[in-house]
Design a protein around this motif. Structure first.
Motif, PDB file in Angstrom:
ATOM      1  N   ALA A 174      -3.423   0.402  -3.326  1.00 33.85           N
ATOM      2  CA  ALA A 174      -2.564  -0.906  -3.389  1.00 33.85           C
ATOM      3  C   ALA A 174      -2.353  -1.766  -4.308  1.00 33.85           C
ATOM      4  O   ALA A 174      -3.210  -1.506  -5.686  1.00 33.85           O
ATOM      5  CB  ALA A 174      -3.485  -1.630  -2.023  1.00 33.85           C
ATOM      6  N   SER A 179      -7.948  -1.157   7.584  1.00 33.29           N
ATOM      7  CA  SER A 179      -9.158  -2.070   6.459  1.00 33.29           C
ATOM      8  C   SER A 179      -7.898  -3.691   6.394  1.00 33.29           C
ATOM      9  O   SER A 179      -7.227  -3.423   6.476  1.00 33.29           O
ATOM     10  CB  SER A 179      -8.587  -1.314   4.969  1.00 33.29           C
ATOM     11  OG  SER A 179      -9.573  -1.624   3.871  1.00 33.29           O
ATOM     12  N   ARG A 180      -9.273  -4.690   5.790  1.00 30.73           N
ATOM     13  CA  ARG A 180      -8.280  -5.694   5.336  1.00 30.73           C
ATOM     14  C   ARG A 180      -8.386  -6.003   4.461  1.00 30.73           C
ATOM     15  O   ARG A 180      -9.919  -6.378   3.082  1.00 30.73           O
ATOM     16  CB  ARG A 180      -9.326  -6.656   7.321  1.00 30.73           C
ATOM     17  CG  ARG A 180      -8.913  -6.799   8.223  1.00 30.73           C
ATOM     18  CD  ARG A 180      -9.043  -7.562   8.756  1.00 30.73           C
ATOM     19  NE  ARG A 180     -11.325  -7.894   8.661  1.00 30.73           N
ATOM     20  CZ  ARG A 180     -11.490  -6.377   8.351  1.00 30.73           C
ATOM     21  NH1 ARG A 180     -11.219  -5.719   9.734  1.00 30.73           N
ATOM     22  NH2 ARG A 180     -12.907  -6.785   8.335  1.00 30.73           N
ATOM     23  N   PHE A 181      -6.670  -7.512   4.120  1.00 35.66           N
ATOM     24  CA  PHE A 181      -7.284  -6.858   2.647  1.00 35.66           C
ATOM     25  C   PHE A 181      -7.110  -9.131   2.035  1.00 35.66           C
ATOM     26  O   PHE A 181      -7.128  -9.983   2.649  1.00 35.66           O
ATOM     27  CB  PHE A 181      -5.714  -7.117   1.506  1.00 35.66           C
ATOM     28  CG  PHE A 181      -5.850  -7.397  -0.094  1.00 35.66           C
ATOM     29  CD1 PHE A 181      -6.341  -7.126  -0.548  1.00 35.66           C
ATOM     30  CD2 PHE A 181      -4.946  -9.151   0.271  1.00 35.66           C
ATOM     31  CE1 PHE A 181      -6.309  -7.880  -2.112  1.00 35.66           C
ATOM     32  CE2 PHE A 181      -4.108  -9.228  -1.332  1.00 35.66           C
ATOM     33  CZ  PHE A 181      -5.548  -7.794  -1.800  1.00 35.66           C
ATOM     34  N   VAL A 194      -7.400   1.721  -2.110  1.00 41.13           N
ATOM     35  CA  VAL A 194      -8.166   1.784  -0.648  1.00 41.13           C
ATOM     36  C   VAL A 194      -9.444   2.560   0.504  1.00 41.13           C
ATOM     37  O   VAL A 194     -10.389   1.810   0.229  1.00 41.13           O
ATOM     38  CB  VAL A 194      -6.990   1.133  -0.027  1.00 41.13           C
ATOM     39  CG1 VAL A 194      -7.825   0.440   1.629  1.00 41.13           C
ATOM     40  CG2 VAL A 194      -5.980   0.119  -0.427  1.00 41.13           C
ATOM     41  N   VAL A 245       0.465  -0.809  -0.098  1.00 38.54           N
ATOM     42  CA  VAL A 245      -0.175  -0.257  -0.172  1.00 38.54           C
ATOM     43  C   VAL A 245       0.556   1.314   0.086  1.00 38.54           C
ATOM     44  O   VAL A 245       1.581   1.160   0.760  1.00 38.54           O
ATOM     45  CB  VAL A 245      -1.161  -0.091   0.967  1.00 38.54           C
ATOM     46  CG1 VAL A 245      -2.329  -1.085   1.294  1.00 38.54           C
ATOM     47  CG2 VAL A 245      -0.764   0.422   2.299  1.00 38.54           C
ATOM     48  N   TRP A 261     -10.389  -4.971  -0.544  1.00 40.31           N
ATOM     49  CA  TRP A 261     -10.370  -4.309   0.935  1.00 40.31           C
ATOM     50  C   TRP A 261     -11.520  -4.140   1.411  1.00 40.31           C
ATOM     51  O   TRP A 261     -12.356  -3.555   1.391  1.00 40.31           O
ATOM     52  CB  TRP A 261      -9.311  -3.525   0.748  1.00 40.31           C
ATOM     53  CG  TRP A 261      -7.647  -3.387  -0.123  1.00 40.31           C
ATOM     54  CD1 TRP A 261      -7.300  -3.730  -1.925  1.00 40.31           C
ATOM     55  CD2 TRP A 261      -6.746  -3.673   1.054  1.00 40.31           C
ATOM     56  NE1 TRP A 261      -6.439  -3.689  -1.519  1.00 40.31           N
ATOM     57  CE2 TRP A 261      -5.739  -3.735  -0.150  1.00 40.31           C
ATOM     58  CE3 TRP A 261      -6.973  -3.371   2.316  1.00 40.31           C
ATOM     59  CZ2 TRP A 261      -4.745  -4.168   0.763  1.00 40.31           C
ATOM     60  CZ3 TRP A 261      -5.487  -3.767   2.640  1.00 40.31           C
ATOM     61  CH2 TRP A 261      -4.437  -4.188   1.964  1.00 40.31           C
TER      62      TRP A 261
END
Length: 411
Positions: free
Chosen positions: A198, A250-252, A213, A178, A257
């Motif tokens: 990202a 934030s989660r990938f 994102v 990112v 995302w």
């Protein structure tokens, strides 16, 4: 992304926050207890005129990277932690176009298949005084002996700011990263928003995709990434329409995302970037995020814990004792507590400190790792049963990256 010799408005803001940190002394309300850390010496692999240290962790591999500057030329170097100390330093890339500053630093990290990936920031444009910059990436398949031709993850072609990179292990043995992206800004008019973007590369270094994102984030606060069973999680400082700059994650996962999650509602409204990004660490589904806030004219450092891979967070725990300049680091420990580092600022003096903090608010006594210049950004990493520390020493002669260690179990 400004050179250390030209801080401009940002430098003035740093000084302003330092004054705020002293404005209202605070006595901690939490009782300090529990095991602490005994910091010991560890010879640094970096040479003279070195600065901008950064740690990365992949499994049991911990890599320290830094810049060494000679005249107009900077060289990105790295070394790996071994049982006997640091490995011999190796060079990644050398040039006269680096952005050299204390807050947007390069990095070198190992990937799951043994490949090494490196990133750094270069100037972008003919104007020597411009803040325009670009992210550069390179890979090594032979443990750092040779490196691929540098490429950029962004292809917008604008002479705007790009940086504050966090690299991570992407699914399928590739590289994920990112960065803060300024393609939507107009530097001359100082308008537009910096976004968090990202990208993902496969194991052969082929770029697969680039995504947005968050469309608006704080323009010069660093990012931080950690791995959880539910995917990579990235922490960053947001920026609302009315200039509230609180911390989000934030989660990938599954190639997407997640909608950002607020770590804590600080409600910190500040017109300019505080140059103080969050730090994140994870062990399984346990996640810790540490950050700085100077709301109500007082610099403070906090850490908050999540027990569900970053979906929700508990109430924050105050980390500093009197006042803080931020520059936080965090590493999760096996018992669910975290080792948190920060810059303590009191009596016109700054110190790089560490303490253990539990989710319930129990804190060990603070330990000073080193006296340090308030403008520098120290680092912390965990390797098996020890903590590793790094910082830039500017007190005696040319700047030099130093390292130290502490046993987690006290042995």
């Amino acid at each position: 992304m400004r050179s250390d010799s030209s801080w401009g408005r940002i430098g003035g803001l740093v000084l302003f926050l330092a004054v705020l940190a002293l404005a209202r002394p605070h006595s901690p309300t939490l009782a300090d207890s529990g095991p602490t850390f005994a910091v010991g010496s560890l010879t640094s692999p970096a040479g003279a005129n070195s600065s901008e240290p950064q740690f990365t962790i992949q499994g049991d591999r911990v890599i320290l990277s830094w810049l060494e500057v000679t005249g107009e030329r900077a060289t990105l170097k790295f070394a790996e932690r071994t049982a006997s100390g640091w490995s011999a330093p190796q060079a990644v890339y050398s040039g006269t176009n680096f952005f050299v500053n204390a807050y947007d630093v390069p990095s070198v990290r190992a990937l799951a298949d043994g490949t090494l990936a490196a990133h750094w920031i270069e100037k972008n444009g003919a104007d020597a005084d411009s803040d325009a910059s670009k992210v550069r990436l390179s890979w090594s398949k032979d443990q750092g002996h040779t490196w691929s031709k540098p490429v950029s993850p962004h292809h917008d072609g604008t002479e705007t700011e790009h940086g504050f990179v966090s690299m991570f292990q992407a699914p399928g043995a590739g590289l994920g990263l990112v960065w803060i992206d300024g393609r939507a800004t107009n530097p001359e008019k100082e308008t537009g928003d910096m976004s968090l973007r990202a990208s993902v590369y496969d194991a052969d270094g082929k770029q697969l995709r680039e995504t947005v994102v968050v469309p608006r984030v704080c323009e010069c606060c660093s990012t931080s990434a950690a791995a959880t069973p539910e995917g990579e999680i990235v922490a960053f400082r947001g920026r609302s329409a009315n200039e509230i700059r609180d911390i989000y994650v934030s989660r990938f996962a599954a190639g997407r995302w997640s909608t950002p999650t607020l770590v804590h509602d600080d409600g910190w409204r500040i017109e300019d970037c505080p140059i103080n990004g969050p730090a994140i660490s994870a062990k399984g589904g346990e996640v810790a995020v540490a950050w700085f806030v100077a709301k109500n004219d007082q610099g403070r450092a906090f850490v908050a814990f999540s027990h569900d891979a970053g979906h929700t967070f508990g109430q924050p725990v105050r980390v500093d004792d009197t006042s803080s300049l931020g520059r936080l680091g965090v590493q999760m420990l096996d018992d669910g507590s975290a080792a948190v580092t920060w810059i303590e600022f009191a009596n016109q003096h700054s110190q790089f400190r560490v303490r253990r903090v539990s989710p319930s608010g129990v804190r060990s006594s603070a330990v000073t790792v080193a006296d340090t210049s308030g403008g520098r950004y120290p680092r912390v990493a965990r390797e098996r049963n020890e903590l590793l520390f790094s910082w830039t020493d500017t007190e005696n002669g040319p700047s030099r990256v130093r390292t130290a260690r502490a046993s987690i179990d006290g042995k």
